[in-house]
Design a protein around this motif. Sequence first.
Motif, short mmCIF file in Angstrom:
data_model
loop_
_atom_site.label_atom_id
_atom_site.label_comp_id
_atom_site.label_asym_id
_atom_site.label_seq_id
_atom_site.Cartn_x
_atom_site.Cartn_y
_atom_site.Cartn_z
N UNK A 1 23.21 -35.32 38.08
CA UNK A 1 22.97 -33.97 37.26
C UNK A 1 21.51 -34.38 36.69
N UNK A 2 21.22 -34.90 35.13
CA UNK A 2 20.13 -34.63 34.25
C UNK A 2 19.13 -36.07 34.55
N UNK A 3 19.44 -36.63 35.09
CA UNK A 3 19.35 -38.31 35.74
C UNK A 3 17.96 -38.27 36.53
N UNK A 4 18.16 -36.72 37.16
CA UNK A 4 16.20 -36.45 37.81
C UNK A 4 15.43 -36.11 36.56
N UNK A 5 15.25 -35.63 35.36
CA UNK A 5 14.23 -35.36 34.82
C UNK A 5 13.82 -37.28 34.74
N UNK A 6 14.11 -37.60 34.51
CA UNK A 6 14.12 -39.39 34.19
C UNK A 6 13.54 -39.88 34.92
N UNK A 7 13.67 -39.35 36.41
CA UNK A 7 12.88 -39.34 38.00
C UNK A 7 11.90 -39.09 37.82
N UNK A 8 11.56 -37.66 37.02
CA UNK A 8 9.86 -36.63 37.54
C UNK A 8 10.03 -37.50 36.39
N UNK A 9 9.97 -37.65 35.60
CA UNK A 9 8.67 -38.23 34.61
C UNK A 9 8.23 -39.14 34.82
N UNK A 10 9.49 -39.91 35.46
CA UNK A 10 8.37 -41.14 36.08
C UNK A 10 7.25 -40.95 37.23
N UNK A 11 7.42 -39.44 37.63
CA UNK A 11 6.58 -39.27 38.53
C UNK A 11 6.81 -39.34 40.62
N UNK A 12 8.30 -39.74 40.54
CA UNK A 12 8.96 -39.62 41.70
C UNK A 12 9.55 -39.51 42.33
N UNK A 13 9.42 -37.58 41.32
CA UNK A 13 10.30 -36.66 42.64
C UNK A 13 8.75 -36.22 43.08
N UNK A 14 7.57 -36.43 42.85
CA UNK A 14 6.46 -35.08 43.26
C UNK A 14 5.85 -34.82 43.82
N UNK A 15 6.28 -34.18 44.71
CA UNK A 15 6.05 -33.46 46.33
C UNK A 15 7.57 -33.89 47.12
N UNK A 16 8.14 -33.08 46.31
CA UNK A 16 10.14 -33.43 47.18
C UNK A 16 10.19 -32.55 46.73
N UNK A 17 11.61 -32.71 47.37
CA UNK A 17 12.78 -31.81 47.17
C UNK A 17 13.89 -31.95 46.41
N UNK A 18 14.58 -31.62 45.42
CA UNK A 18 15.02 -32.15 44.17
C UNK A 18 16.02 -30.93 43.79
N UNK A 19 17.26 -31.26 42.70
CA UNK A 19 18.49 -30.16 42.15
C UNK A 19 18.73 -30.93 40.94
N UNK A 20 19.45 -30.54 40.23
CA UNK A 20 20.54 -31.24 38.66
C UNK A 20 21.07 -30.03 38.94
N UNK A 21 21.39 -30.07 37.83
CA UNK A 21 22.69 -29.33 36.92
C UNK A 21 22.33 -27.84 36.92
N UNK A 22 22.64 -26.65 37.53
CA UNK A 22 22.11 -25.61 37.02
C UNK A 22 21.51 -24.74 36.02
N UNK A 23 22.54 -25.29 34.92
CA UNK A 23 21.55 -24.84 33.96
C UNK A 23 20.06 -25.68 33.58
N UNK A 24 20.03 -26.81 34.70
CA UNK A 24 19.04 -27.88 33.68
C UNK A 24 17.51 -26.85 35.26
N UNK A 25 17.57 -26.02 35.47
CA UNK A 25 16.68 -26.33 37.19
C UNK A 25 15.63 -25.66 36.41
N UNK A 26 15.67 -24.26 35.55
CA UNK A 26 14.44 -24.09 34.97
C UNK A 26 13.42 -24.57 34.30
N UNK A 27 14.51 -25.42 33.29
CA UNK A 27 14.06 -26.28 32.57
C UNK A 27 12.65 -26.97 33.67
N UNK A 28 13.76 -27.49 34.53
CA UNK A 28 13.10 -29.57 34.87
C UNK A 28 11.34 -28.51 35.72
N UNK A 29 11.88 -27.45 36.48
CA UNK A 29 10.71 -26.60 37.44
C UNK A 29 9.53 -26.38 36.33
#
Length: 319
Positions: free
Chosen positions: A105-133
């Motif tokens: 789910x939104x645990x992807x936001x933690x990985x993104x904040x840590x810079x571990x998703x930069x340059x990678x393809x990822x997903x999260x809960x549909x309601x938060x995809x726009x926010x994460x992007x």
Amino acid sequence: MVQRTVLAVLFDGLQSLDVTGPVEVFAGAELLSPGAYRIRTASLDGAPVRTTSGLTLVPDESLATAPDPDILLVPGGTGSLRPDPRLVTWVRERGPRAGRLVSVCTGAAVLAAAGLLDGRRATTHWAYCDRLAREHPAVEIDPDPVFVRDGHIATSAGVTAGIDLALALVEEDLGRDAALTIARHLVVFLRRPGNQAQFSAQLAAQTAQREPLRDVQRWITDHPDADLCVDTLAARARLSPRHFARAFRAETGMTPGRYVDRVRLEHARRLLEDTARGVEEIARTSGYGTPEAMRRAFVRTLGTPPAEYRRRFRPATTA
């Protein structure tokens, strides 16, 4: 047998099912194959955490003393959307050491904040995809799949998608039969492949407000093999084809044709998973007419032909 350590990160404001769902999968695998997994939980200071539902979870240890795991699980919840900076720092430093780094789910936001998703393809809960992007433009957000794997990092959609991802990891480690046995034990309705859309047709489309359109939605679901062209559906709703198509899209969020495509695909998938019927019969009863038409739909949407889909996702004991 190689024992794999699974470490679930705990923090205040996590979604409890994001942790307990995957953990139950790995615990089930451990029962099937003793010694396969060692499950641990840890919070920043080792103190209990309170979930969004009010449940309190007591960790095994603090993150400072936790070992480098084979599988590091980061759940979602409100606490992941504005994560504690100390948690972000820990994930940034320790995440790359994990054999597989997993978010639910939104645990992807933690990985993104840590810079571990930069340059990678990822997903999260549909309601938060726009926010994460929006907040992490260096991450390629795909809002559709149940889960996405990019190298050793896997991100999954909302809540129960964590179970799907955990089952996929167990299948990778212990084989398909083990994963299917666990899925049946947990009474998981469908062990979804990662590239399947987050929604079923009935969930992806809103329920129409007007009864004639709701009746059409039910009719499509109950009769996937019927003539479901716009003219036929419009006649059932007692509307002109143009008015029907416009109203259906306005009230459900998708065109009649798109809705029909999704319903037929789901019907065919379930027959492949739950029955021993032949592909030709399934194609006919699902409204495709021919096996080739069904094959094209499966490859286009799921990336795999029907026969391969059945091989991967139908329990061997199903009759």
